[in-house]
Design a protein around this motif. Structure first.
Motif, PDB file in Angstrom:
ATOM      1  N   VAL A 174       0.841  -1.206   0.000  1.00 22.89           N
ATOM      2  CA  VAL A 174       0.000   0.000   0.000  1.00 22.89           C
ATOM      3  C   VAL A 174       0.874   1.254   0.000  1.00 22.89           C
ATOM      4  O   VAL A 174       0.635   2.194  -0.765  1.00 22.89           O
ATOM      5  CB  VAL A 174      -0.963  -0.004   1.207  1.00 22.89           C
ATOM      6  N   MET A 175       1.900   1.275   0.830  1.00 13.68           N
ATOM      7  CA  MET A 175       2.742   2.464   0.925  1.00 13.68           C
ATOM      8  C   MET A 175       3.537   2.684  -0.356  1.00 13.68           C
ATOM      9  O   MET A 175       3.702   3.826  -0.796  1.00 13.68           O
ATOM     10  CB  MET A 175       3.671   2.372   2.139  1.00 13.68           C
ATOM     11  N   GLN A 176       4.020   1.628  -0.967  1.00 17.67           N
ATOM     12  CA  GLN A 176       4.736   1.782  -2.236  1.00 17.67           C
ATOM     13  C   GLN A 176       3.808   2.309  -3.319  1.00 17.67           C
ATOM     14  O   GLN A 176       4.206   3.151  -4.138  1.00 17.67           O
ATOM     15  CB  GLN A 176       5.387   0.462  -2.654  1.00 17.67           C
ATOM     16  N   ALA A 177       2.574   1.860  -3.316  1.00 18.91           N
ATOM     17  CA  ALA A 177       1.585   2.374  -4.274  1.00 18.91           C
ATOM     18  C   ALA A 177       1.309   3.847  -3.999  1.00 18.91           C
ATOM     19  O   ALA A 177       1.185   4.655  -4.933  1.00 18.91           O
ATOM     20  CB  ALA A 177       0.297   1.556  -4.202  1.00 18.91           C
ATOM     21  N   MET A 178       1.221   4.211  -2.733  1.00 19.28           N
ATOM     22  CA  MET A 178       0.979   5.603  -2.387  1.00 19.28           C
ATOM     23  C   MET A 178       2.160   6.477  -2.812  1.00 19.28           C
ATOM     24  O   MET A 178       1.969   7.555  -3.388  1.00 19.28           O
ATOM     25  CB  MET A 178       0.725   5.756  -0.893  1.00 19.28           C
ATOM     26  N   VAL A 179       3.373   6.031  -2.546  1.00 21.34           N
ATOM     27  CA  VAL A 179       4.571   6.781  -2.952  1.00 21.34           C
ATOM     28  C   VAL A 179       4.575   6.967  -4.469  1.00 21.34           C
ATOM     29  O   VAL A 179       4.834   8.060  -4.981  1.00 21.34           O
ATOM     30  CB  VAL A 179       5.852   6.077  -2.455  1.00 21.34           C
ATOM     31  N   TYR A 180       4.268   5.908  -5.205  1.00 23.72           N
ATOM     32  CA  TYR A 180       4.207   5.964  -6.663  1.00 23.72           C
ATOM     33  C   TYR A 180       3.198   7.021  -7.109  1.00 23.72           C
ATOM     34  O   TYR A 180       3.495   7.843  -7.988  1.00 23.72           O
ATOM     35  CB  TYR A 180       3.815   4.581  -7.210  1.00 23.72           C
ATOM     36  N   CYS A 181       2.026   7.011  -6.524  1.00 21.78           N
ATOM     37  CA  CYS A 181       0.969   7.958  -6.913  1.00 21.78           C
ATOM     38  C   CYS A 181       1.322   9.393  -6.521  1.00 21.78           C
ATOM     39  O   CYS A 181       1.091  10.324  -7.308  1.00 21.78           O
ATOM     40  CB  CYS A 181      -0.370   7.545  -6.312  1.00 21.78           C
ATOM     41  N   ASP A 202      -8.608   5.904  -4.927  1.00 23.18           N
ATOM     42  CA  ASP A 202      -8.846   5.111  -6.142  1.00 23.18           C
ATOM     43  C   ASP A 202      -7.552   4.838  -6.888  1.00 23.18           C
ATOM     44  O   ASP A 202      -7.307   3.721  -7.328  1.00 23.18           O
ATOM     45  CB  ASP A 202      -9.841   5.828  -7.066  1.00 23.18           C
ATOM     46  N   ARG A 203      -6.725   5.863  -7.054  1.00 21.14           N
ATOM     47  CA  ARG A 203      -5.454   5.674  -7.772  1.00 21.14           C
ATOM     48  C   ARG A 203      -4.521   4.733  -7.004  1.00 21.14           C
ATOM     49  O   ARG A 203      -3.855   3.890  -7.598  1.00 21.14           O
ATOM     50  CB  ARG A 203      -4.768   7.025  -7.994  1.00 21.14           C
ATOM     51  N   ILE A 204      -4.449   4.924  -5.704  1.00 19.77           N
ATOM     52  CA  ILE A 204      -3.578   4.059  -4.892  1.00 19.77           C
ATOM     53  C   ILE A 204      -4.077   2.621  -4.950  1.00 19.77           C
ATOM     54  O   ILE A 204      -3.286   1.681  -5.096  1.00 19.77           O
ATOM     55  CB  ILE A 204      -3.501   4.582  -3.443  1.00 19.77           C
ATOM     56  N   ALA A 205      -5.390   2.431  -4.866  1.00 18.85           N
ATOM     57  CA  ALA A 205      -5.967   1.080  -4.934  1.00 18.85           C
ATOM     58  C   ALA A 205      -5.641   0.429  -6.269  1.00 18.85           C
ATOM     59  O   ALA A 205      -5.265  -0.749  -6.320  1.00 18.85           O
ATOM     60  CB  ALA A 205      -7.480   1.142  -4.724  1.00 18.85           C
ATOM     61  N   LYS A 206      -5.774   1.181  -7.335  1.00 18.86           N
ATOM     62  CA  LYS A 206      -5.480   0.642  -8.667  1.00 18.86           C
ATOM     63  C   LYS A 206      -4.000   0.265  -8.773  1.00 18.86           C
ATOM     64  O   LYS A 206      -3.665  -0.810  -9.268  1.00 18.86           O
ATOM     65  CB  LYS A 206      -5.848   1.666  -9.741  1.00 18.86           C
ATOM     66  N   GLN A 207      -3.125   1.140  -8.299  1.00 19.94           N
ATOM     67  CA  GLN A 207      -1.688   0.873  -8.360  1.00 19.94           C
ATOM     68  C   GLN A 207      -1.320  -0.345  -7.503  1.00 19.94           C
ATOM     69  O   GLN A 207      -0.493  -1.152  -7.891  1.00 19.94           O
ATOM     70  CB  GLN A 207      -0.899   2.112  -7.906  1.00 19.94           C
ATOM     71  N   ALA A 208      -1.947  -0.472  -6.336  1.00 23.33           N
ATOM     72  CA  ALA A 208      -1.646  -1.585  -5.434  1.00 23.33           C
ATOM     73  C   ALA A 208      -2.375  -2.866  -5.826  1.00 23.33           C
ATOM     74  O   ALA A 208      -2.097  -3.933  -5.283  1.00 23.33           O
ATOM     75  CB  ALA A 208      -2.016  -1.214  -3.999  1.00 23.33           C
ATOM     76  N   ARG A 261     -10.491  -0.461  -2.885  1.00 18.03           N
ATOM     77  CA  ARG A 261     -10.494   0.862  -2.273  1.00 18.03           C
ATOM     78  C   ARG A 261     -10.771   0.774  -0.766  1.00 18.03           C
ATOM     79  O   ARG A 261     -10.088   1.444   0.025  1.00 18.03           O
ATOM     80  CB  ARG A 261     -11.518   1.762  -2.977  1.00 18.03           C
ATOM     81  N   PRO A 262     -11.750  -0.047  -0.316  1.00 16.60           N
ATOM     82  CA  PRO A 262     -11.973  -0.153   1.134  1.00 16.60           C
ATOM     83  C   PRO A 262     -10.746  -0.668   1.896  1.00 16.60           C
ATOM     84  O   PRO A 262     -10.484  -0.228   3.016  1.00 16.60           O
ATOM     85  CB  PRO A 262     -13.145  -1.130   1.246  1.00 16.60           C
ATOM     86  N   LEU A 263      -9.993  -1.566   1.278  1.00 22.27           N
ATOM     87  CA  LEU A 263      -8.789  -2.067   1.939  1.00 22.27           C
ATOM     88  C   LEU A 263      -7.736  -0.965   2.034  1.00 22.27           C
ATOM     89  O   LEU A 263      -7.067  -0.810   3.062  1.00 22.27           O
ATOM     90  CB  LEU A 263      -8.232  -3.285   1.199  1.00 22.27           C
ATOM     91  N   ILE A 264      -7.618  -0.174   0.979  1.00 22.96           N
ATOM     92  CA  ILE A 264      -6.680   0.952   0.998  1.00 22.96           C
ATOM     93  C   ILE A 264      -7.104   1.947   2.081  1.00 22.96           C
ATOM     94  O   ILE A 264      -6.290   2.416   2.873  1.00 22.96           O
ATOM     95  CB  ILE A 264      -6.624   1.646  -0.383  1.00 22.96           C
ATOM     96  N   ARG A 265      -8.389   2.235   2.132  1.00 25.17           N
ATOM     97  CA  ARG A 265      -8.910   3.159   3.146  1.00 25.17           C
ATOM     98  C   ARG A 265      -8.637   2.620   4.552  1.00 25.17           C
ATOM     99  O   ARG A 265      -8.281   3.380   5.468  1.00 25.17           O
ATOM    100  CB  ARG A 265     -10.415   3.356   2.957  1.00 25.17           C
ATOM    101  N   HIS A 266      -8.776   1.313   4.719  1.00 27.99           N
ATOM    102  CA  HIS A 266      -8.494   0.677   6.014  1.00 27.99           C
ATOM    103  C   HIS A 266      -7.037   0.927   6.422  1.00 27.99           C
ATOM    104  O   HIS A 266      -6.756   1.226   7.586  1.00 27.99           O
ATOM    105  CB  HIS A 266      -8.785  -0.820   5.936  1.00 27.99           C
ATOM    106  N   HIS A 267      -6.125   0.805   5.474  1.00 26.93           N
ATOM    107  CA  HIS A 267      -4.700   0.973   5.770  1.00 26.93           C
ATOM    108  C   HIS A 267      -4.292   2.436   5.904  1.00 26.93           C
ATOM    109  O   HIS A 267      -3.411   2.759   6.704  1.00 26.93           O
ATOM    110  CB  HIS A 267      -3.836   0.315   4.691  1.00 26.93           C
TER     111      HIS A 267
END
Length: 195
Positions: free
Chosen positions: A15-22, A34-40, A44-50
């Motif tokens: 998740v964090m690597q996807a966030m850094v990328y975005c 949405d972008r972070i979820a797609k990259q990871a 989206r709910p799992l990304i929001r959880h993290h």
């Protein structure tokens, strides 16, 4: 019966690597769930959880980037030889194998841009950079005990500035000659104190 091993840490890094990328590509405001979820490649709910809300996301990004920088810096400084540490430090800082990833550096740049309006973030980013500079200063001082501390501090500041400038511009794919000249500039600073 043994339980299934937790993949929480692995998922966190994903998740964090996807966030850094975005963040590196779209900035802090454009790094949406949405972008972070797609990259990871996660929901989206799992990304929001993290990651939580926007404020939580900023805090987690800051922690991840600074912790990753700290781990890499500690490893680099810890692996320097017992003698001629200053030269080994320059060689390591400007080596292709040990360069900071451009996404991570761009995420740090996004954090520093946001720091203008967030005094706590500003202090934490500033403290990290100054701490990194202090570690360079300690290496220089160990090799050049007879050199004035003010001069050593200027050289440490110059090397820090050159290194982060080179790292922050790596996404531009500048010619190898530009990278080499930057390394030579840092080498010139080191020679000025007798390396």
């Amino acid at each position: 019966m043994a339980g299934r091993p937790s993949n929480q840490e692995e998922r966190y890094h994903q998740v964090m690597q996807a966030m850094v990328y975005c963040v590196a590509r779209y900035g802090l405001d454009g790094a949406t769930l949405d972008r972070i979820a797609k990259q990871a490649n996660l929901s989206r709910p799992l990304i929001r959880h993290h990651l939580g809300n926007k404020e939580d996301m900023l805090g987690k990004l800051k922690s991840y980037v600074l912790d990753t920088f700290t781990e890499r810096a500690d490893s680099m400084f810890g692996s320097l030889p017992d003698t001629q540490r200053s030269q080994a430090l320059l060689d390591t800082l400007f080596s292709d194998e040990n360069s900071a990833s451009s996404d991570l550096v761009m995420a740090f740049a996004a954090l520093t841009a946001r720091a203008a309006e967030d005094s706590i973030l500003q202090q934490e980013c500033r403290d990290w950079i100054l701490g990194f500079e202090d570690k360079i200063l300690a290496v220089l001082a160990a090799d050049h005990a007879d050199t004035d501390l003010q001069i050593l501090r200027m050289v440490a500041t110059g090397i820090t500035a050159i290194f982060f400038n080179v790292s922050s511009l790596s996404a531009l794919s500048l010619p190898d000659s530009w990278h080499q000249k930057s390394q030579q500039a840092a080498q010139t600073l080191l020679r000025a104190i007798g390396e």
